[in-house]
Design a protein around this motif. Sequence first.
Motif, PDB file in Angstrom:
ATOM      1  N   GLY A   3       0.794  -1.212   0.000  1.00 26.59           N
ATOM      2  CA  GLY A   3       0.000   0.000   0.000  1.00 26.59           C
ATOM      3  C   GLY A   3       0.831   1.267   0.000  1.00 26.59           C
ATOM      4  O   GLY A   3       2.003   1.283   0.360  1.00 26.59           O
ATOM      5  N   GLN A   4       0.172   2.329  -0.393  1.00 28.80           N
ATOM      6  CA  GLN A   4       0.737   3.666  -0.328  1.00 28.80           C
ATOM      7  C   GLN A   4       0.148   4.365   0.892  1.00 28.80           C
ATOM      8  O   GLN A   4      -0.990   4.092   1.279  1.00 28.80           O
ATOM      9  N   ASP A 105       5.665   3.518   0.401  1.00 28.10           N
ATOM     10  CA  ASP A 105       5.739   4.896  -0.065  1.00 28.10           C
ATOM     11  C   ASP A 105       4.933   5.754   0.909  1.00 28.10           C
ATOM     12  O   ASP A 105       3.706   5.686   0.922  1.00 28.10           O
ATOM     13  N   VAL A 106       5.631   6.530   1.744  1.00 30.49           N
ATOM     14  CA  VAL A 106       4.977   7.367   2.748  1.00 30.49           C
ATOM     15  C   VAL A 106       5.118   8.821   2.334  1.00 30.49           C
ATOM     16  O   VAL A 106       6.231   9.318   2.118  1.00 30.49           O
ATOM     17  N   ALA A 161      -5.901  19.779  -2.892  1.00 29.72           N
ATOM     18  CA  ALA A 161      -5.187  19.911  -4.165  1.00 29.72           C
ATOM     19  C   ALA A 161      -3.675  19.894  -3.951  1.00 29.72           C
ATOM     20  O   ALA A 161      -2.944  19.243  -4.710  1.00 29.72           O
ATOM     21  N   ARG A 162      -3.201  20.567  -2.914  1.00 29.34           N
ATOM     22  CA  ARG A 162      -1.763  20.598  -2.631  1.00 29.34           C
ATOM     23  C   ARG A 162      -1.256  19.210  -2.242  1.00 29.34           C
ATOM     24  O   ARG A 162      -0.186  18.783  -2.694  1.00 29.34           O
ATOM     25  N   GLY A 166       1.403  16.961  -4.546  1.00 33.31           N
ATOM     26  CA  GLY A 166       2.659  16.467  -3.980  1.00 33.31           C
ATOM     27  C   GLY A 166       2.743  14.960  -3.968  1.00 33.31           C
ATOM     28  O   GLY A 166       3.776  14.376  -4.329  1.00 33.31           O
ATOM     29  N   TRP A 167       1.661  14.310  -3.562  1.00 31.70           N
ATOM     30  CA  TRP A 167       1.643  12.839  -3.509  1.00 31.70           C
ATOM     31  C   TRP A 167       1.833  12.254  -4.904  1.00 31.70           C
ATOM     32  O   TRP A 167       2.628  11.333  -5.099  1.00 31.70           O
ATOM     33  N   ARG A 168       1.113  12.806  -5.880  1.00 30.46           N
ATOM     34  CA  ARG A 168       1.203  12.295  -7.255  1.00 30.46           C
ATOM     35  C   ARG A 168       2.578  12.514  -7.864  1.00 30.46           C
ATOM     36  O   ARG A 168       2.993  11.766  -8.762  1.00 30.46           O
TER      37      ARG A 168
END
Length: 179
Positions: A3-4, A105-106, A161-162, A166-168
Amino acid sequence: MSGQIILLHGPSSSGKTTLARALQQVIELPFWHISIDHLRDSGVLPSERFANGDFDWRDARVSVFDGFNASLAAYAAAGNNLIIEHILDDPRWVDDLKRLLAPFDVYFVGLHCALQTLEAREQARGDRPLGSAAQDFHQVHEGRVYDLEIDSARPVQDNVARVLTGWRSGERRSEFRDA
């Protein structure tokens, strides 16, 4: 498959739940929203008995959080994506979570807002000991290195949105990056 994880960290009443719920509604993958509050509010923990003094929360707190933190890694190892709310007010938890979440992935997000706002939210909620937010405010961000820091007084959709941008991006620079 692993998982992410999007890890939301900030003082009590800083808006973690509001942000987590909003993220869960728009993110393109299924994400669990999980926090210790979910255990407390669902009746998993004998909260009433802690409150009335049958059990001592100070005696149970370490094992409760050790189990909670270990469960997060187990959920992710099973392939579940997680939006986690946490208040890392015990320095040992940071090291434990870095170790437990190292394979994943954290994306680590720090939530900030003015002390006066935290105290007003805490008062309005009525489900926290008064003063918790102020205590957290003065300590929880000390020494933390985030992928993103946000002001939860901003509109939630702006913060969503921020976080998603960032995550993407896949860019990670927090203390969880090379844990």
